[in-house]
Write a protein that holds these residues in place. Sequence first.
Motif, PDB file in Angstrom:
ATOM      1  N   PHE A 127       0.808  -1.218   0.000  1.00  0.00           N
ATOM      2  CA  PHE A 127       0.000   0.000   0.000  1.00  0.00           C
ATOM      3  C   PHE A 127       0.846   1.275   0.000  1.00  0.00           C
ATOM      4  CE2 PHE A 127      -3.009  -3.101   1.943  1.00  0.00           C
ATOM      5  CZ  PHE A 127      -3.994  -3.023   0.970  1.00  0.00           C
ATOM      6  N   SER A 128       2.143   1.141   0.262  1.00  0.00           N
ATOM      7  CA  SER A 128       3.006   2.331   0.202  1.00  0.00           C
ATOM      8  C   SER A 128       3.286   2.755  -1.234  1.00  0.00           C
ATOM      9  CB  SER A 128       4.330   2.052   0.924  1.00  0.00           C
ATOM     10  OG  SER A 128       5.071   1.044   0.250  1.00  0.00           O
ATOM     11  N   ASP A 129       2.985   1.876  -2.185  1.00  0.00           N
ATOM     12  CA  ASP A 129       3.141   2.183  -3.604  1.00  0.00           C
ATOM     13  C   ASP A 129       1.863   2.861  -4.091  1.00  0.00           C
ATOM     14  OD1 ASP A 129       3.059   2.070  -6.439  1.00  0.00           O
ATOM     15  OD2 ASP A 129       4.381   0.334  -6.474  1.00  0.00           O
ATOM     16  N   PRO A 130       1.927   4.130  -4.495  1.00  0.00           N
ATOM     17  CA  PRO A 130       0.718   4.860  -4.903  1.00  0.00           C
ATOM     18  C   PRO A 130      -0.069   4.150  -5.999  1.00  0.00           C
ATOM     19  CG  PRO A 130       2.545   6.374  -4.663  1.00  0.00           C
ATOM     20  CD  PRO A 130       3.127   4.991  -4.558  1.00  0.00           C
ATOM     21  N   THR A 131       0.628   3.495  -6.919  1.00  0.00           N
ATOM     22  CA  THR A 131      -0.070   2.788  -7.995  1.00  0.00           C
ATOM     23  C   THR A 131      -0.856   1.610  -7.453  1.00  0.00           C
ATOM     24  OG1 THR A 131       1.624   3.417  -9.617  1.00  0.00           O
ATOM     25  CG2 THR A 131       0.195   1.564 -10.181  1.00  0.00           C
ATOM     26  N   VAL A 132      -0.230   0.853  -6.565  1.00  0.00           N
ATOM     27  CA  VAL A 132      -0.907  -0.293  -5.948  1.00  0.00           C
ATOM     28  C   VAL A 132      -2.110   0.179  -5.131  1.00  0.00           C
ATOM     29  CG1 VAL A 132      -0.687  -2.166  -4.264  1.00  0.00           C
ATOM     30  CG2 VAL A 132       1.175  -1.714  -5.876  1.00  0.00           C
ATOM     31  N   MET A 133      -1.901   1.242  -4.356  1.00  0.00           N
ATOM     32  CA  MET A 133      -2.989   1.766  -3.528  1.00  0.00           C
ATOM     33  C   MET A 133      -4.139   2.255  -4.398  1.00  0.00           C
ATOM     34  SD  MET A 133      -4.064   2.336  -0.452  1.00  0.00           S
ATOM     35  CE  MET A 133      -4.957   3.460   0.637  1.00  0.00           C
ATOM     36  N   GLY A 134      -3.835   2.984  -5.442  1.00  0.00           N
ATOM     37  CA  GLY A 134      -4.873   3.497  -6.326  1.00  0.00           C
ATOM     38  C   GLY A 134      -5.653   2.388  -6.998  1.00  0.00           C
ATOM     39  N   ASN A 135      -4.944   1.373  -7.494  1.00  0.00           N
ATOM     40  CA  ASN A 135      -5.620   0.242  -8.134  1.00  0.00           C
ATOM     41  C   ASN A 135      -6.480  -0.531  -7.140  1.00  0.00           C
ATOM     42  OD1 ASN A 135      -4.449   0.839 -10.605  1.00  0.00           O
ATOM     43  ND2 ASN A 135      -2.743  -0.586 -10.329  1.00  0.00           N
ATOM     44  N   TYR A 136      -5.977  -0.653  -5.917  1.00  0.00           N
ATOM     45  CA  TYR A 136      -6.733  -1.360  -4.889  1.00  0.00           C
ATOM     46  C   TYR A 136      -8.054  -0.646  -4.597  1.00  0.00           C
ATOM     47  CZ  TYR A 136      -7.936  -3.252  -0.287  1.00  0.00           C
ATOM     48  OH  TYR A 136      -8.599  -3.807   0.779  1.00  0.00           O
ATOM     49  N   LEU A 137      -8.007   0.659  -4.439  1.00  0.00           N
ATOM     50  CA  LEU A 137      -9.218   1.428  -4.165  1.00  0.00           C
ATOM     51  C   LEU A 137     -10.196   1.349  -5.336  1.00  0.00           C
ATOM     52  CD1 LEU A 137      -7.669   4.571  -2.435  1.00  0.00           C
ATOM     53  CD2 LEU A 137      -8.946   2.724  -1.337  1.00  0.00           C
ATOM     54  N   GLU A 138      -9.670   1.381  -6.546  1.00  0.00           N
ATOM     55  CA  GLU A 138     -10.534   1.249  -7.725  1.00  0.00           C
ATOM     56  C   GLU A 138     -11.212  -0.114  -7.766  1.00  0.00           C
ATOM     57  OE1 GLU A 138      -8.509   2.071 -11.345  1.00  0.00           O
ATOM     58  OE2 GLU A 138      -7.946   4.120 -10.763  1.00  0.00           O
ATOM     59  N   SER A 139     -10.488  -1.154  -7.361  1.00  0.00           N
ATOM     60  CA  SER A 139     -11.068  -2.498  -7.373  1.00  0.00           C
ATOM     61  C   SER A 139     -12.212  -2.621  -6.375  1.00  0.00           C
ATOM     62  CB  SER A 139      -9.986  -3.539  -7.060  1.00  0.00           C
ATOM     63  OG  SER A 139      -9.594  -3.508  -5.698  1.00  0.00           O
ATOM     64  N   ILE A 140     -12.102  -1.906  -5.257  1.00  0.00           N
ATOM     65  CA  ILE A 140     -13.184  -1.930  -4.268  1.00  0.00           C
ATOM     66  C   ILE A 140     -14.415  -1.227  -4.826  1.00  0.00           C
ATOM     67  CG2 ILE A 140     -13.939  -1.116  -1.992  1.00  0.00           C
ATOM     68  CD1 ILE A 140     -10.964  -1.317  -1.123  1.00  0.00           C
ATOM     69  N   GLN A 141     -14.214  -0.059  -5.399  1.00  0.00           N
ATOM     70  CA  GLN A 141     -15.355   0.712  -5.885  1.00  0.00           C
ATOM     71  C   GLN A 141     -16.006   0.092  -7.125  1.00  0.00           C
ATOM     72  OE1 GLN A 141     -13.835   4.928  -5.806  1.00  0.00           O
ATOM     73  NE2 GLN A 141     -15.467   5.099  -4.321  1.00  0.00           N
ATOM     74  N   SER A 142     -15.317  -0.840  -7.738  1.00  0.00           N
ATOM     75  CA  SER A 142     -15.911  -1.510  -8.898  1.00  0.00           C
ATOM     76  C   SER A 142     -16.593  -2.826  -8.532  1.00  0.00           C
ATOM     77  CB  SER A 142     -14.840  -1.772  -9.956  1.00  0.00           C
ATOM     78  OG  SER A 142     -13.864  -2.673  -9.478  1.00  0.00           O
ATOM     79  N   LEU A 143     -16.583  -3.164  -7.240  1.00  0.00           N
ATOM     80  CA  LEU A 143     -17.219  -4.410  -6.805  1.00  0.00           C
ATOM     81  C   LEU A 143     -18.722  -4.377  -7.086  1.00  0.00           C
ATOM     82  CD1 LEU A 143     -15.564  -5.129  -3.322  1.00  0.00           C
ATOM     83  CD2 LEU A 143     -15.439  -6.573  -5.350  1.00  0.00           C
TER      84      LEU A 143
END
Length: 225
Positions: A164-180
Amino acid sequence: TYEELRETVRATPSPTGEKQEIEPTAEPEKIIEIPIDFQTLQAQNPDIYAWIEIPGTAIDYPVVQREGDNSYYLSHNTDGEEDAAGAIFTEDYNSKTFQDPNTVLYGHNMKNGSMFQNLHSYADRSFFDEHREVIVYMPDAVLHYKIFAAYLYDSRHLLQSFDFSDPTVMGNYLESIQSLRSMNANIDTEMELDSTDRILTLSTCYKGQDDKRYLVQAVLESEER
C-alpha cells in the motif's frame, strides 16, 4: 470485562492542552477533547494505544498491539486474560500512528453481539447509509473516518498481499473496491478516493466460511491534533 472498562475510562473529556495566560494578539491554544482516560488504560496495559467507536453500533473498544506476537489478542483480552472474545487489535505490520495508507483492525465475530459482530449489520443497505462515521481516539488526537465500503472478501492477509506504500498499488486497490458488484457488497461509488488517502479496514470472520472475511472500510476525513 469491556463494559466495566468503558465505565472506568469514559470519564469527563480531558483536554490535551492547558489554558494559560496569553497576549491578546496571540492565538488561543487549541484544546482537543479526549473522552478516554488513556493514562488509566495504559497503566493497566501499555499495549493499549487507541480507542475505536462506531456510533449507532456496539463497537466501542480499546485498540491494542502486542510487540512480537501478532496472534496474542486473538485469545486474550486487554487484561491479559485468556478470553475467546479476544480484543480489537492491529498487527505490527501497521504502526500505532494511523498514518499508514491502510490500517487493519481485527476483531472476532461473537455470537453475543460483542467485538466486531456488529460489522455484519453493514450488509443491510439502510444501515450502511445511516451509520457511516467511525471515530478513533488517541492520547493526543481524534480521527474521523467515513465508511465507504462493506463487503465479503477472501481470507488473504491484506498487508502482506498489497504494497500500500506504492501509490499505484494503492490506487488500483481502491478502484477495485469501488468496482465491486455483489449481493454481499455495499459500496459508496460516489466517494472520490485516491492513492493519498488513509483508510481504515475493519476485518472479522464470516459465519460458516472460514476462507472468507467481512470487511468494512472507511477513509480518513479529518483529524484533531
